[in-house]
Design a protein around this motif. Structure first.
Motif, PDB file in Angstrom:
ATOM      1  N   UNK A 180      17.591   9.986   0.701  1.00 48.23           N
ATOM      2  CA  UNK A 180      16.911   9.441   1.683  1.00 48.23           C
ATOM      3  C   UNK A 180      15.367   9.769   1.854  1.00 48.23           C
ATOM      4  N   UNK A 181      15.075  10.955   1.450  1.00 48.87           N
ATOM      5  CA  UNK A 181      13.614  11.269   1.485  1.00 48.87           C
ATOM      6  C   UNK A 181      12.824  10.523   0.041  1.00 48.87           C
ATOM      7  N   UNK A 182      13.487  10.163  -1.068  1.00 52.56           N
ATOM      8  CA  UNK A 182      12.834   9.485  -1.939  1.00 52.56           C
ATOM      9  C   UNK A 182      12.492   7.905  -1.416  1.00 52.56           C
ATOM     10  N   UNK A 183      13.712   7.474  -1.038  1.00 49.97           N
ATOM     11  CA  UNK A 183      13.645   6.224  -0.390  1.00 49.97           C
ATOM     12  C   UNK A 183      12.470   5.920   0.730  1.00 49.97           C
ATOM     13  N   UNK A 184      12.366   7.009   1.478  1.00 47.50           N
ATOM     14  CA  UNK A 184      11.411   6.704   2.466  1.00 47.50           C
ATOM     15  C   UNK A 184      10.099   6.822   1.787  1.00 47.50           C
ATOM     16  N   UNK A 185       9.725   7.661   1.021  1.00 44.10           N
ATOM     17  CA  UNK A 185       8.601   7.769   0.354  1.00 44.10           C
ATOM     18  C   UNK A 185       8.312   6.349  -0.420  1.00 44.10           C
ATOM     19  N   UNK A 186       9.254   5.783  -1.122  1.00 48.72           N
ATOM     20  CA  UNK A 186       9.084   4.501  -1.870  1.00 48.72           C
ATOM     21  C   UNK A 186       8.913   3.544  -0.843  1.00 48.72           C
ATOM     22  N   UNK A 187       9.436   3.409   0.125  1.00 48.18           N
ATOM     23  CA  UNK A 187       9.274   2.242   1.088  1.00 48.18           C
ATOM     24  C   UNK A 187       7.814   2.473   1.835  1.00 48.18           C
ATOM     25  N   UNK A 188       7.247   3.711   2.127  1.00 45.95           N
ATOM     26  CA  UNK A 188       6.261   3.908   2.694  1.00 45.95           C
ATOM     27  C   UNK A 188       5.078   3.486   1.824  1.00 45.95           C
ATOM     28  N   UNK A 189       5.373   3.889   0.550  1.00 46.05           N
ATOM     29  CA  UNK A 189       4.172   3.558  -0.387  1.00 46.05           C
ATOM     30  C   UNK A 189       4.014   1.872  -0.604  1.00 46.05           C
ATOM     31  N   UNK A 190       4.942   1.282  -0.628  1.00 44.68           N
ATOM     32  CA  UNK A 190       5.041  -0.195  -0.859  1.00 44.68           C
ATOM     33  C   UNK A 190       4.238  -1.066   0.186  1.00 44.68           C
ATOM     34  N   UNK A 191       4.962  -0.225   1.498  1.00 48.18           N
ATOM     35  CA  UNK A 191       4.226  -1.011   2.660  1.00 48.18           C
ATOM     36  C   UNK A 191       3.015  -0.829   2.796  1.00 48.18           C
ATOM     37  N   UNK A 192       2.372   0.466   2.577  1.00 47.20           N
ATOM     38  CA  UNK A 192       0.884   0.942   2.476  1.00 47.20           C
ATOM     39  C   UNK A 192      -0.011  -0.045   1.508  1.00 47.20           C
ATOM     40  N   UNK A 193       0.658  -0.175   0.317  1.00 52.85           N
ATOM     41  CA  UNK A 193       0.108  -1.145  -0.787  1.00 52.85           C
ATOM     42  C   UNK A 193      -0.073  -2.551  -0.175  1.00 52.85           C
ATOM     43  N   UNK A 194       0.929  -3.000   0.187  1.00 52.44           N
ATOM     44  CA  UNK A 194       0.985  -4.401   0.877  1.00 52.44           C
ATOM     45  C   UNK A 194       0.194  -4.512   2.109  1.00 52.44           C
ATOM     46  N   UNK A 195      -0.384  -3.305   2.825  1.00 55.05           N
ATOM     47  CA  UNK A 195      -0.842  -3.500   4.178  1.00 55.05           C
ATOM     48  C   UNK A 195      -0.102  -3.865   5.198  1.00 55.05           C
ATOM     49  N   UNK A 196       1.161  -3.720   5.492  1.00 55.21           N
ATOM     50  CA  UNK A 196       2.158  -4.107   6.315  1.00 55.21           C
ATOM     51  C   UNK A 196       2.855  -3.061   7.260  1.00 55.21           C
ATOM     52  N   UNK A 197       3.060  -3.457   8.469  1.00 55.17           N
ATOM     53  CA  UNK A 197       3.808  -2.116   9.290  1.00 55.17           C
ATOM     54  C   UNK A 197       5.463  -2.252   8.855  1.00 55.17           C
ATOM     55  N   UNK A 198       6.141  -1.142   9.148  1.00 55.90           N
ATOM     56  CA  UNK A 198       7.763  -1.522   9.017  1.00 55.90           C
ATOM     57  C   UNK A 198       8.397  -1.133  10.269  1.00 55.90           C
ATOM     58  N   UNK A 199       7.551  -1.356  11.504  1.00 58.64           N
ATOM     59  CA  UNK A 199       8.306  -1.130  12.880  1.00 58.64           C
ATOM     60  C   UNK A 199       8.625  -2.389  13.608  1.00 58.64           C
ATOM     61  N   UNK A 200       9.027  -3.528  12.769  1.00 59.27           N
ATOM     62  CA  UNK A 200       9.407  -4.552  13.300  1.00 59.27           C
ATOM     63  C   UNK A 200       8.072  -5.482  14.046  1.00 59.27           C
ATOM     64  N   UNK A 201       6.913  -4.880  13.935  1.00 59.70           N
ATOM     65  CA  UNK A 201       5.772  -5.705  14.498  1.00 59.70           C
ATOM     66  C   UNK A 201       5.387  -6.996  13.737  1.00 59.70           C
ATOM     67  N   UNK A 202       5.641  -6.887  12.153  1.00 57.93           N
ATOM     68  CA  UNK A 202       5.308  -7.652  11.534  1.00 57.93           C
ATOM     69  C   UNK A 202       5.858  -8.972  11.371  1.00 57.93           C
ATOM     70  N   UNK A 203       4.909  -9.970  11.519  1.00 58.25           N
ATOM     71  CA  UNK A 203       5.324 -11.431  11.652  1.00 58.25           C
ATOM     72  C   UNK A 203       4.804 -12.027  10.231  1.00 58.25           C
ATOM     73  N   UNK A 204       5.521 -12.245   9.147  1.00 57.93           N
ATOM     74  CA  UNK A 204       4.577 -12.859   7.915  1.00 57.93           C
ATOM     75  C   UNK A 204       4.315 -14.367   8.361  1.00 57.93           C
ATOM     76  N   UNK A 205       3.048 -14.262   7.818  1.00 55.39           N
ATOM     77  CA  UNK A 205       2.565 -15.747   7.715  1.00 55.39           C
ATOM     78  C   UNK A 205       2.710 -16.510   6.857  1.00 55.39           C
ATOM     79  N   UNK A 206       2.880 -18.018   7.102  1.00 55.30           N
ATOM     80  CA  UNK A 206       3.103 -18.756   6.090  1.00 55.30           C
ATOM     81  C   UNK A 206       1.979 -19.662   5.675  1.00 55.30           C
ATOM     82  N   UNK A 207       1.697 -19.876   4.344  1.00 49.09           N
ATOM     83  CA  UNK A 207       0.495 -20.564   3.895  1.00 49.09           C
ATOM     84  C   UNK A 207       0.627 -22.141   4.218  1.00 49.09           C
TER      85      UNK A 207
END
Length: 425
Positions: free
Chosen positions: A398-425
C-alpha cells in the motif's frame, strides 16, 4: 500433497456432478481428485468447509491492471474522458516501477476476491521495460495470469513470446478501430504463427469517427476464429453478431464500464441468443470495482430489465467455465471437475449478508461480495485462508502504491480527489 475440503455447499459448474448441498472435494498434487457427498481420504489435510459455499475460481477475461493505482478516479468519466486521462495525461509519466506496482496490487486484489484466472490486457506499452515489469508483477502475485500484450511492434511481441510459452500470453490487437486493416491482418498472422490467442476491443460508442463495422472488416479478411475474443461489442449490427457466432469467437462483457462510459447496453443477451456464451470482465478499476460479484450482478440486472432473460446460473457460468473457454483453458479450470486444476473459492455462507442460504447460485450472484471470500486455492495451493491473503505484505505494498500514484499525479499536474474533469481536445 492431499487436501480435503469437507462438508461445504459445492457448486461445481460441472453438469455431471451438479450441486451438492453437503459435499467433499479432494485435492491431490494441485488437481481435483474427487468430488462426492463423502470422501474417505485418510492422511489428507482437512479443511473444514462447513458453512461455506465452494465454487470454481472466477475468470476475468479483460482487465487493464496497470491502472490500479488510480482506483475510483474515473467513476464519473465518459469513455472519451477516460481515454484522454489515462492514456493521454497519466500514461506518459508511468515508469516500469509504477507498472509493476499497479499490476501487483491489481492481481493481488483480483485473487483476493476470488479471481483465480485473469487476462491482463496490457497497453501501457511505451517501452519494453514496461512489459517486463508487468510480467514480473504477474509472476510475483498468486493466481493464473495471462499477459495480453497490446504492443505495436511485432518484434516486441516476438521477444515477449519467448519469455511466455504456452497459455501464459495472448496478443492484444490494436484492431480496426485503432489501426489500418492491413496492420490488423499482419498482427493476426503473427499471432497464429506464434500460437497466440487474440483479444480485440470493438464497439460503436462515439469515439472520433471509428469504423462502425469493425467485425465485418475482420470477418471478410478471415481474421476471426475460435481463438478470438472480442471485448465489449456494444452496438454492433445483427449481421456482425452472426459473423462472430459463425467464426466461433468469444465475447468479453464489461457491464459496469460499458454502462457508465456510454458504450450502450451490455450485449449479454444478444450474444447468448446468437449462440455465443459470453465471458465477463472488469475492464478498469479507475472506473469500476475490481470484483466479479458486482460484475455478475450488473449484467444480470440489466438483461433482466431489458428482456427478462438470463438466470443467475447463466451469470455464474459466464464468470467461470465460459471465461475459461474464452482463454482456451476450459480443460484446465472453470469448474470443479476431476482432473482439473484445484482453482477453488470458499465463501462464508454464514455471514449475515447472505445467511440463510437456500439457493447458493442465486445467493452468490444476487448478494455476493468480496467480503465473503474466506479462502482461495490456486492449483491446490492456498493463497487466502480465513479471510487473509497469504505471503503478501499488504502494508508495504500500500505504501509503495501510494507513493507511485502521487508521483505520477504530481508529474501530470492533476488531482486524485475526484475533482479532475479531463478536458477533450
Amino acid at each position: 500433497m492431499r487436501t480435503l475440503l469437507r462438508g461445504g455447499i459445492v457448486v461445481s459448474m460441472d453438469p455431471v456432478i451438479g450441486d451438492l448441498s453437503r459435499g467433499d472435494v479432494l485435492i491431490e498434487d494441485g488437481r481435483i481428485a474427487a468430488v462426492a457427498v463423502t470422501i474417505d481420504a485418510a492422511g489428507a489435510e482437512v479443511v473444514d468447509a462447513s458453512g461455506k459455499i465452494v465454487l470454481p475460481g472466477f475468470v476475468d477475461t479483460h482487465r487493464h491492471t496497470w491502472q490500479t493505482a488510480f482506483r475510483g478516479i474515473g467513476a464519473d468519466w465518459t469513455f472519451a474522458q477516460y481515454h484522454a486521462a489515462m492514456h493521454g495525461t497519466l500514461r506518459p509519466h508511468y515508469l516500469p516501477a509504477d507498472v509493476h506496482l499497479g499490476n501487483l496490487l491489481g492481481r493481488v486484489e483480483a485473487v483476493g476476491s476470488g479471481v483465480t484466472t485473469m487476462v491482463d490486457w496490457f497497453h501501457c506499452a511505451d517501452r519494453p521495460e514496461n512489459a517486463d515489469a508487468a510480467i514480473e508483477a504477474l509472476r510475483e502475485a498468486p493466481g493464473h495470469s495471462i499477459f495480453c500484450y497490446g504492443a505495436n511492434s511485432q518484434d516486441e511481441i516476438t521477444r515477449v513470446r519467448a519469455q511466455l510459452p504456452g497459455d501464459d500470453m495472448m496478443l492484444g490487437l490494436r484492431g480496426p478501430q485503432r489501426a489500418p486493416m492491413d496492420d490488423v491482418a499482419a498482427d493476426v498472422a503473427l499471432a497464429r504463427e506464434l500460437g497466440l490467442r487474440v483479444s480485440v476491443h470493438a464497439h460503436t460508442a462515439a469515439d472520433g469517427g471509428v469504423d462502425r463495422r469493425p467485425i465485418a472488416g475482420m470477418y471478410d479478411r478471415g481474421l476471426l476464429d475460435d481463438r478470438t475474443t472480442v471485448v465489449h461489442a456494444n452496438g454492433i449490427s445483427d449481421d456482425q453478431v452472426a459473423m462472430l457466432a459463425e467464426a466461433g469467437c468469444s465475447v468479453s462483457i464489461s457491464p459496469d464500464v460499458e454502462l457508465k462510459m456510454g458504450f450502450g447496453w451490455p450485449e449479454t443477451g444478444r450474444m447468448l441468443a446468437a449462440g455465443i456464451r459470453p465471458s465477463l470482465s472488469i475492464d478498469d478499476c479507475p472506473s469500476a470495482g475490481g470484483d466479479m460479484f458486482s460484475t455478475m450482478r450488473t449484467a444480470l440486472a440489466v438483461q433482466r430489465g431489458l428482456d427478462g432473460g438470463l438466470t443467475t446460473r447463466d451469470l455464474l457460468e459466464f464468470a467461470t467455465l465460459d471465461g475459461a473457454r474464452a482463454c482456451g483453458l476450459d480443460a484446465r479450470t472453470g469448474s470443479i471437475t476431476v482432473g482439473k486444476d484445484a482453482d477453488l473459492v470458499l465463501l462464508d455462507a454464514e455471514d449475515p449478508s447472505v445467511f440463510p442460504v437456500g439457493d447458493p447460485v442465486g445467493t452468490v450472484v444476487a448478494a455476493g461480495h468480496p467480503g465473503l471470500v474466506d479462502s482461495v486455492f490456486v492449483a491446490g495451493e492456498a493463497v487466502k485462508r480465513n479471510g487473509r491473503l497469504l505471503g503478501v505484505d499488504l502494508p508495504a505494498l500500500r505504501a509503495r502504491v501510494l507513493a507511485s500514484r502521487d508521483r505520477i499525479a504530481a508529474a501530470a499536474g492533476v488531482p486524485v480527489d475526484g475533482s479532475w474533469t479531463p478536458q477533450l481536445s
